[in-house]
Design a protein around this motif. Structure first.
Motif, PDB file in Angstrom:
ATOM      1  N   MET A  43     -88.028  73.146 142.014  1.00 26.81           N
ATOM      2  CA  MET A  43     -87.516  74.500 141.867  1.00 26.81           C
ATOM      3  C   MET A  43     -86.051  74.380 141.481  1.00 26.81           C
ATOM      4  O   MET A  43     -85.231  73.899 142.257  1.00 26.81           O
ATOM      5  CB  MET A  43     -87.673  75.286 143.169  1.00 26.81           C
ATOM      6  N   ASN A  44     -85.727  74.791 140.264  1.00 21.16           N
ATOM      7  CA  ASN A  44     -84.383  74.614 139.732  1.00 21.16           C
ATOM      8  C   ASN A  44     -83.730  75.961 139.440  1.00 21.16           C
ATOM      9  O   ASN A  44     -84.367  76.856 138.890  1.00 21.16           O
ATOM     10  CB  ASN A  44     -84.433  73.800 138.433  1.00 21.16           C
ATOM     11  N   ALA A  45     -82.472  76.085 139.804  1.00 21.81           N
ATOM     12  CA  ALA A  45     -81.703  77.296 139.512  1.00 21.81           C
ATOM     13  C   ALA A  45     -80.634  76.967 138.479  1.00 21.81           C
ATOM     14  O   ALA A  45     -80.034  75.889 138.512  1.00 21.81           O
ATOM     15  CB  ALA A  45     -81.061  77.841 140.780  1.00 21.81           C
ATOM     16  N   GLU A  46     -80.392  77.902 137.560  1.00 22.83           N
ATOM     17  CA  GLU A  46     -79.366  77.684 136.548  1.00 22.83           C
ATOM     18  C   GLU A  46     -78.869  79.011 135.993  1.00 22.83           C
ATOM     19  O   GLU A  46     -79.523  80.048 136.123  1.00 22.83           O
ATOM     20  CB  GLU A  46     -79.900  76.810 135.410  1.00 22.83           C
ATOM     21  N   GLY A 192     -94.336  74.533 139.143  1.00 22.92           N
ATOM     22  CA  GLY A 192     -92.890  74.427 139.065  1.00 22.92           C
ATOM     23  C   GLY A 192     -92.257  75.803 139.023  1.00 22.92           C
ATOM     24  O   GLY A 192     -92.900  76.778 138.614  1.00 22.92           O
ATOM     25  N   TYR A 193     -91.009  75.891 139.464  1.00 18.82           N
ATOM     26  CA  TYR A 193     -90.303  77.166 139.516  1.00 18.82           C
ATOM     27  C   TYR A 193     -88.928  77.009 138.871  1.00 18.82           C
ATOM     28  O   TYR A 193     -88.219  76.035 139.118  1.00 18.82           O
ATOM     29  CB  TYR A 193     -90.119  77.632 140.969  1.00 18.82           C
ATOM     30  N   GLN A 194     -88.571  77.987 138.041  1.00 23.15           N
ATOM     31  CA  GLN A 194     -87.249  78.033 137.433  1.00 23.15           C
ATOM     32  C   GLN A 194     -86.595  79.356 137.832  1.00 23.15           C
ATOM     33  O   GLN A 194     -87.189  80.421 137.641  1.00 23.15           O
ATOM     34  CB  GLN A 194     -87.343  77.948 135.905  1.00 23.15           C
ATOM     35  N   VAL A 195     -85.401  79.288 138.400  1.00 16.09           N
ATOM     36  CA  VAL A 195     -84.665  80.486 138.795  1.00 16.09           C
ATOM     37  C   VAL A 195     -83.533  80.682 137.796  1.00 16.09           C
ATOM     38  O   VAL A 195     -82.624  79.858 137.707  1.00 16.09           O
ATOM     39  CB  VAL A 195     -84.099  80.357 140.225  1.00 16.09           C
ATOM     40  N   GLU A 209     -94.747  84.279 134.389  1.00 17.19           N
ATOM     41  CA  GLU A 209     -95.548  83.069 134.544  1.00 17.19           C
ATOM     42  C   GLU A 209     -95.935  82.543 133.170  1.00 17.19           C
ATOM     43  O   GLU A 209     -96.445  83.286 132.328  1.00 17.19           O
ATOM     44  CB  GLU A 209     -96.801  83.353 135.369  1.00 17.19           C
ATOM     45  N   ILE A 210     -95.676  81.268 132.949  1.00 15.59           N
ATOM     46  CA  ILE A 210     -96.000  80.620 131.680  1.00 15.59           C
ATOM     47  C   ILE A 210     -97.033  79.537 131.966  1.00 15.59           C
ATOM     48  O   ILE A 210     -96.779  78.622 132.749  1.00 15.59           O
ATOM     49  CB  ILE A 210     -94.749  80.014 131.019  1.00 15.59           C
ATOM     50  N   LYS A 211     -98.189  79.637 131.328  1.00 15.74           N
ATOM     51  CA  LYS A 211     -99.294  78.729 131.622  1.00 15.74           C
ATOM     52  C   LYS A 211     -99.542  77.771 130.465  1.00 15.74           C
ATOM     53  O   LYS A 211     -99.515  78.159 129.299  1.00 15.74           O
ATOM     54  CB  LYS A 211    -100.572  79.526 131.910  1.00 15.74           C
ATOM     55  N   GLY A 212     -99.795  76.516 130.829  1.00 16.74           N
ATOM     56  CA  GLY A 212    -100.236  75.514 129.876  1.00 16.74           C
ATOM     57  C   GLY A 212    -101.573  74.960 130.324  1.00 16.74           C
ATOM     58  O   GLY A 212    -102.163  75.431 131.298  1.00 16.74           O
ATOM     59  N   HIS A 213    -102.063  73.940 129.649  1.00 18.18           N
ATOM     60  CA  HIS A 213    -103.370  73.379 130.000  1.00 18.18           C
ATOM     61  C   HIS A 213    -103.328  72.653 131.343  1.00 18.18           C
ATOM     62  O   HIS A 213    -104.229  72.801 132.167  1.00 18.18           O
ATOM     63  CB  HIS A 213    -103.844  72.423 128.900  1.00 18.18           C
ATOM     64  N   ALA A 214    -102.293  71.868 131.579  1.00 17.02           N
ATOM     65  CA  ALA A 214    -102.231  71.063 132.798  1.00 17.02           C
ATOM     66  C   ALA A 214    -101.065  71.444 133.698  1.00 17.02           C
ATOM     67  O   ALA A 214    -100.893  70.858 134.762  1.00 17.02           O
ATOM     68  CB  ALA A 214    -102.121  69.582 132.426  1.00 17.02           C
ATOM     69  N   TYR A 215    -100.282  72.416 133.274  1.00 22.70           N
ATOM     70  CA  TYR A 215     -99.072  72.756 134.029  1.00 22.70           C
ATOM     71  C   TYR A 215     -98.743  74.224 133.800  1.00 22.70           C
ATOM     72  O   TYR A 215     -98.886  74.746 132.690  1.00 22.70           O
ATOM     73  CB  TYR A 215     -97.901  71.887 133.553  1.00 22.70           C
ATOM     74  N   SER A 216     -98.332  74.896 134.857  1.00 22.07           N
ATOM     75  CA  SER A 216     -97.851  76.272 134.736  1.00 22.07           C
ATOM     76  C   SER A 216     -96.599  76.411 135.580  1.00 22.07           C
ATOM     77  O   SER A 216     -96.411  75.692 136.568  1.00 22.07           O
ATOM     78  CB  SER A 216     -98.920  77.273 135.192  1.00 22.07           C
ATOM     79  N   GLU A 217     -95.733  77.320 135.183  1.00 22.45           N
ATOM     80  CA  GLU A 217     -94.492  77.509 135.926  1.00 22.45           C
ATOM     81  C   GLU A 217     -94.177  78.990 136.063  1.00 22.45           C
ATOM     82  O   GLU A 217     -94.630  79.822 135.268  1.00 22.45           O
ATOM     83  CB  GLU A 217     -93.330  76.778 135.253  1.00 22.45           C
ATOM     84  N   LEU A 218     -93.412  79.294 137.098  1.00 20.31           N
ATOM     85  CA  LEU A 218     -92.987  80.658 137.354  1.00 20.31           C
ATOM     86  C   LEU A 218     -91.487  80.749 137.109  1.00 20.31           C
ATOM     87  O   LEU A 218     -90.710  79.993 137.691  1.00 20.31           O
ATOM     88  CB  LEU A 218     -93.299  81.064 138.797  1.00 20.31           C
ATOM     89  N   ILE A 219     -91.102  81.659 136.220  1.00 17.06           N
ATOM     90  CA  ILE A 219     -89.697  81.908 135.945  1.00 17.06           C
ATOM     91  C   ILE A 219     -89.283  83.123 136.773  1.00 17.06           C
ATOM     92  O   ILE A 219     -89.912  84.176 136.690  1.00 17.06           O
ATOM     93  CB  ILE A 219     -89.442  82.197 134.454  1.00 17.06           C
ATOM     94  N   ILE A 220     -88.244  82.978 137.576  1.00 15.65           N
ATOM     95  CA  ILE A 220     -87.788  84.043 138.462  1.00 15.65           C
ATOM     96  C   ILE A 220     -86.428  84.523 137.981  1.00 15.65           C
ATOM     97  O   ILE A 220     -85.505  83.730 137.803  1.00 15.65           O
ATOM     98  CB  ILE A 220     -87.679  83.548 139.918  1.00 15.65           C
ATOM     99  N   PHE A 221     -86.323  85.826 137.754  1.00 18.90           N
ATOM    100  CA  PHE A 221     -85.061  86.450 137.361  1.00 18.90           C
ATOM    101  C   PHE A 221     -84.608  87.339 138.522  1.00 18.90           C
ATOM    102  O   PHE A 221     -84.900  88.535 138.541  1.00 18.90           O
ATOM    103  CB  PHE A 221     -85.239  87.302 136.101  1.00 18.90           C
TER     104      PHE A 221
END
Length: 244
Positions: A43-46, A192-195, A209-221
């Motif tokens: 989980m990364n913040a930037e 995975g999470y992106q802040v 939420e961005i989905k791929g075949h083997a990986y998905s991630e949640l972008i939090i604003f």
């Protein structure tokens, strides 16, 4: 200019409503194995420069000036931004965004979501290799060129560097407030999470939420809270859904 972030803390709350996401078509995945390995379980913040650049341009639009729920105007940071950038409100890039949002104000969400898929590569505003935006309802082929020119003409990088202390404080608070394991307990479907933070965020916060075949991630604003009063996230997330 270095500012401490004393009156505002991040609205990242251990509540399921924060991590209820809408699946995005504004940004689609192009995840490769290197990205999946680097991002899984984290989980990364930037405060990305490209996102802050796009938000600054949004702050200059007629819509954001009239609708005070879009950009947080009650901060010293906002006043710094207006002092630096106010004379560029008639820039061609702002005029294009004005025209786009006047036709459909709900495109604010598509615009902000789409910004996430880009990066500043030196002075170039370019698409990240891990994403595609061909289905985005905003024409980023036009906006990318104008954002790059806006970055140069306004000397935005200088403004961004001057506020690095504020951004670093925001990132530290975000990383301290929430961990990957805690996020997983309320949304275990992503890996995975992106802040993505901005001192300007107010009414159009939410998740993507961005989905791929083997990986998905949640972008939090996340929105910001001022003087210890937290903004509710539920309405923002509902707004994200209604904009689809």
């Amino acid at each position: 200019m270095k500012r401490t972030f004393t009156l505002a803390t991040l609205c990242i709350i251990a509540a399921a409503s924060l991590f209820t996401s809408c699946k995005s078509y504004d940004v689609a995945s192009r995840f490769n194995s290197k990205y999946v390995i680097a991002s899984s379980g984290k989980m990364n913040a930037e405060v990305p420069e490209n996102f802050e650049l796009g938000y600054a341009m949004l702050a200059l639009t007629n819509l954001a000036q009239k609708d005070t729920a879009i950009v947080d105007q009650n901060t010293a940071y906002y006043h710094d931004l207006m002092t630096w950038m106010g004379k560029y409100k008639n820039h061609k890039s702002v005029e294009l965004l004005n025209a786009t949002l006047s036709r459909n104000p709900k495109l604010v969400k598509s615009y902000l979501d789409g910004l996430y898929a880009f990066q500043m590569n030196g002075n170039r505003f370019s698409l990240k290799s891990s994403y595609r935006i061909d289905l985005n309802r905003v024409d980023f082929k036009r906006f990318a060129i104008l954002l790059e020119k806006f970055h140069k003409d306004s000397r935005f990088h200088e403004f961004y560097v001057q506020h690095n202390g504020l951004y670093a404080d925001m990132i530290q608070k975000a990383n301290n407030l929430y961990s990957f394991n805690e996020a997983k307990t309320v949304n275990g479907t992503v890996k995975g999470y992106q802040v993505i933070l901005s001192p300007l965020t107010k009414g159009y916060a939410g998740t993507m939420e961005i989905k791929g075949h083997a990986y998905s991630e949640l972008i939090i604003f996340p929105r910001m809270s001022v003087n210890g009063r937290y903004y509710a996230m539920k309405e923002a997330i509902a707004g994200n859904r209604s904009a689809e």
